[in-house]
Scaffold this active site. Structure first.
Site, short mmCIF file in Angstrom:
data_model
loop_
_atom_site.label_atom_id
_atom_site.label_comp_id
_atom_site.label_asym_id
_atom_site.label_seq_id
_atom_site.Cartn_x
_atom_site.Cartn_y
_atom_site.Cartn_z
N ARG A 1 38.84 53.27 25.47
CA ARG A 1 38.51 51.92 25.04
C ARG A 1 36.99 51.77 25.11
NH1 ARG A 1 42.61 51.47 22.88
NH2 ARG A 1 44.27 49.91 23.12
N GLU B 1 34.76 45.64 18.03
CA GLU B 1 35.35 46.32 16.87
C GLU B 1 35.78 45.29 15.84
OE1 GLU B 1 38.45 49.00 18.09
OE2 GLU B 1 37.14 50.03 19.51
N HIS C 1 37.91 53.72 15.35
CA HIS C 1 39.13 53.56 16.16
C HIS C 1 40.35 54.11 15.41
CE1 HIS C 1 41.17 51.05 19.52
NE2 HIS C 1 41.83 52.16 19.27
#
Lengths: 317, 317
Positions: free
Chosen positions: A226, A255, A274
């Site tokens: 993360r 993000e 991601h």
């Protein structure tokens, strides 16, 4: 008279695949973030399909009527955990198992591509420049994988298969897993430092200036966990000052990464959106996993992948 | 009185490492291509250190005095073989063993990078564009590796370790190795077709229009053998017409690839400068290997890695 079927509230604009199998056994209601709060009290189950949404935290009904079960179609649950949910008797499960192998392959891809200088090869190709270089052998290098859950363990297996000497670090030392006390020593000897831990209070910004400072100047850092495992400014400085040789981030504190972020153009940094665990077909796998879990739940059987809400992840082996 | 020591003629401007160990036991003479012909007759041993040179073919003395042993510091010997050398009693050896693992890692790097769409990730990063994609799982895909020498076998091991189902094709079918009759069938089912064969009359342009035509539209082709295994124009057409999804060439019919070659900008093609086997430290390994072979030769013992000059490679297991 129709028997009452449980209501499954799905947080996502797009319908997940496979849920058609539950026709007649569940009432599927879709919601976006704006309508989540008003719909949560009537739901028996919440399926958090949109893994980018933080809407659950704001919408969780506290002591009022609420789902008895929340399933996250993701490995991490940091985006939905809040004190009220943690304190409640609602069961939280995650998609543990779906992402392990894909993320491990992604890490192996980065390690090999960096060792073989592939990004620079692509640059030279754009310039029509033939420039021979000698590159690194991956077999015999050392990796330190931080995070001893399924993703970290699969990553260790993938790197070992390539001849890399690996060390795995988790919260609790056990057979095959080093504890936090060994972290700095292992990180300081590693050619590859891989962050694959869940985001918890203990792991928040664990990769900070001090930790980048103990790494080797030849070390390469990868974050597939993360974004908030990393102090991004400290990483930027570590790269600029050549404390480490390079890094690849697949996850970020914010993000999508804003277009004006300095990280996009940081020399030595590979930025990806991601996607490390997101292989073709995984939507099907995630849908099928939820259907399987739902069938157990509806039959009154124990759910797999139950998150320890205080820790923020599924306790492992 | 000093005993006569054999003369080792080294074809390369730069002195190879490790040869100092032979001080007093060999007279080391360096030469460039221009002086090779005049110096060859007086040499007992020729060390072809410059693997890019084709000078041996033109300079070989035919029936006259000549080296009794030629060692190539490369896996392939196509750049030095000529009918006169093949017909002579001069022994030819190669550097078999030094490049296997590095090339295998390089192929694994390409396969993983392509599966995970890494080249496009780097493009998007340059454009500061966050674009999530789903990528391919490597485990469970199929590879056909053409060339059953040490490089091909090491490549099979590396891909197997990643969960890829592999088939190995060689000149002669044997346990674990398919013969040429199976090639089209295997190529037509493969996600990854890897060319790792030596260049011989039989393998010259074996990857031609017909062979690219039987591959799957999703197939990715890699050449880490020799450029002339491939009909480059046929590959360009196959890519343009999407007969196959992409390719990576590390070797070319003409090296260095000319700056005006159309291959540099062919969509779907990764161009690298003949470097797949060249890891840091391999000059040392190649030098140490020659010293070891020299010591055997000087003691009258059998040389390892003896090339079958008619076939053009070291016959394998």
């Amino acid at each position: 008279m129709t028997p009452t079927v449980p209501t499954v509230l799905v947080l996502d604009a797009d319908p997940p695949p496979r849920l058609g199998r539950l026709t007649g056994r569940a009432r599927i209601v879709h919601t976006d973030a704006a309508h989540l709060a008003e719909r949560l009290p009537a739901a028996d189950v919440l399926l958090v399909w949109d893994f980018t949404s933080h809407a659950v935290r704001g919408a969780w009904p506290g002591d009022g009527p609420r789902p008895r079960w929340v399933h996250a179609a993701s490995a991490g649950v940091d985006h939905l955990m809040c004190p009220e949910l943690a304190a409640s008797d609602t069961v939280v499960t995650n998609a543990r198992g779906v992402f392990d192998q894909p993320v491990a392959e992604y890490v192996a891809a980065l390690v090999l591509a960096v060792a073989k200088d592939l990004p620079r090869t692509l640059e030279y190709q754009r310039e029509r420049t033939w420039r021979h270089r000698e590159t690194r052998r991956v077999a015999g290098t050392r990796a330190c994988v931080v995070g001893s859950g399924p993703v970290g363990r699969a990553t260790v297996r993938a790197l070992k298969a390539l001849g890399v000497t690996t060390a795995l670090v988790g919260r609790v030392p056990r057979t095959g897993v080093h504890g936090p006390d060994d972290l700095d020593r292992l990180v300081s000897r590693a050619d590859w430092v891989i962050a694959a831990a869940p985001l918890t209070e203990r792991t928040y910004r664990m990769f900070d200036a001090r930790r980048f400072g103990v790494m080797q100047p030849s070390a390469f850092f990868v974050n597939v966990g993360r974004g908030d495992l990393v102090d991004e400014e400290a990483l930027a400085r570590a790269l600029a000052r050549r404390w480490i040789a390079g890094a690849a981030l697949d996850v970020f504190a914010a993000e999508p990464l804003p277009a004006d972020s300095a990280l996009w153009e940081l020399p030595g940094l590979i930025v990806s959106p991601h996607m490390s665990g997101d292989t073709i077909g995984r939507r099907d796998e995630l849908g099928a996993q939820f259907v399987e879990f739902y069938e157990r739940w509806a039959a009154g059987r124990a759910l797999p992948n139950v998150v320890d809400k205080a820790r923020g992840y599924v306790p492992g082996h």
